[in-house]
Design a protein around this motif. Structure first.
Motif, PDB file in Angstrom:
ATOM      1  N   ARG A  23       0.831  -1.215   0.000  1.00 20.02           N
ATOM      2  CA  ARG A  23       0.000   0.000   0.000  1.00 20.02           C
ATOM      3  C   ARG A  23       0.862   1.260   0.000  1.00 20.02           C
ATOM      4  NH1 ARG A  23      -4.487  -1.616   4.531  1.00 20.02           N
ATOM      5  NH2 ARG A  23      -5.238  -3.462   3.470  1.00 20.02           N
ATOM      6  N   ARG A  24       1.989   1.214  -0.669  1.00 19.37           N
ATOM      7  CA  ARG A  24       2.961   2.311  -0.611  1.00 19.37           C
ATOM      8  C   ARG A  24       2.445   3.597  -1.229  1.00 19.37           C
ATOM      9  NH1 ARG A  24       4.897  -1.238  -4.363  1.00 19.37           N
ATOM     10  NH2 ARG A  24       5.143  -0.409  -6.475  1.00 19.37           N
ATOM     11  N   LYS A  25       1.487   3.534  -2.132  1.00 19.15           N
ATOM     12  CA  LYS A  25       0.962   4.741  -2.761  1.00 19.15           C
ATOM     13  C   LYS A  25       0.045   5.518  -1.817  1.00 19.15           C
ATOM     14  CE  LYS A  25       1.806   3.335  -7.277  1.00 19.15           C
ATOM     15  NZ  LYS A  25       2.807   3.951  -8.009  1.00 19.15           N
ATOM     16  N   LYS A  26      -0.434   4.857  -0.770  1.00 20.05           N
ATOM     17  CA  LYS A  26      -1.372   5.492   0.158  1.00 20.05           C
ATOM     18  C   LYS A  26      -0.707   5.995   1.429  1.00 20.05           C
ATOM     19  CE  LYS A  26      -5.144   2.634  -1.452  1.00 20.05           C
ATOM     20  NZ  LYS A  26      -6.136   1.625  -1.105  1.00 20.05           N
ATOM     21  N   ILE A  27       0.605   5.860   1.525  1.00 21.89           N
ATOM     22  CA  ILE A  27       1.305   6.254   2.740  1.00 21.89           C
ATOM     23  C   ILE A  27       2.220   7.441   2.422  1.00 21.89           C
ATOM     24  CG2 ILE A  27       3.183   4.614   2.409  1.00 21.89           C
ATOM     25  CD1 ILE A  27       3.132   4.127   5.436  1.00 21.89           C
ATOM     26  N   SER A  28       2.313   8.375   3.340  1.00 22.93           N
ATOM     27  CA  SER A  28       3.106   9.581   3.099  1.00 22.93           C
ATOM     28  C   SER A  28       4.600   9.278   3.190  1.00 22.93           C
ATOM     29  CB  SER A  28       2.738  10.665   4.107  1.00 22.93           C
ATOM     30  OG  SER A  28       3.195  10.305   5.390  1.00 22.93           O
TER      31      SER A  28
END
Length: 162
Positions: A23-28
């Motif tokens: 889920r790297r695209k959803k984490i800052s």
């Protein structure tokens, strides 16, 4: 930190794998930096199998998020403020103001695989510096001296400690 025993480590690593990689695209970016730093800190407190698991996850995070490379730079002028590892909220701990200093104690590990991995991380630093030199040659009047200095530092860091 991890639990009562190292049996809980597998659950922690699977959870961080889901959050940081799948889920790297959803984490800052701040959160990724903070969890990477916390993983490195945790790896110094674990046995060799746990340390290898943490280092493997850090390597994957670094390959997928190029912004994590700033943790390999010991110059802390990039961030704003100082790093606060004790904060519960990773978003505000200023992880971009620190470096992965935990790689230094890991080089005295008795397992040679861990020593080899820490040397590879140091090589990532050389590659990123060479890329910067290629992009901005006017900033570095003598890039060969800079690269040789960095290689000498890495050889010092990777040499076995008695």
């Amino acid at each position: 930190l991890v639990g009562r025993n190292h049996g809980d480590l597998l659950i922690v690593l699977q959870t961080l794998d889901t959050v940081l990689i799948r889920r790297r695209k959803k984490i800052s970016q701040q959160r990724v930096l903070a969890f990477t730093k916390r993983l490195a800190t945790m790896s110094t407190q674990l046995l060799h199998n746990g340390a290898l698991g943490c280092l493997a996850l850090i390597k994957t995070v670094m390959q997928l998020n190029k912004s994590v490379d700033i943790l390999l730079d010991p110059d802390s002028s990039i961030g704003q403020g100082i790093y606060f590892p004790e904060l519960d909220e990773p978003e505000y701990c200023n992880a971009n103001s620190t470096a992965l200093w935990e790689l230094l104690p890991l080089r005295v590990f008795s397992i040679t695989v861990i020593i080899d991995i820490t040397v590879v991380y140091a090589c990532y630093l050389i590659i990123s510096i060479i890329n910067i030199i290629q992009r901005c040659p006017a900033l570095f009047p003598d890039p060969l001296y800079l690269i040789i200095s960095i290689i000498n530092i890495i050889q010092t860091v990777s040499s076995p400690v008695s």
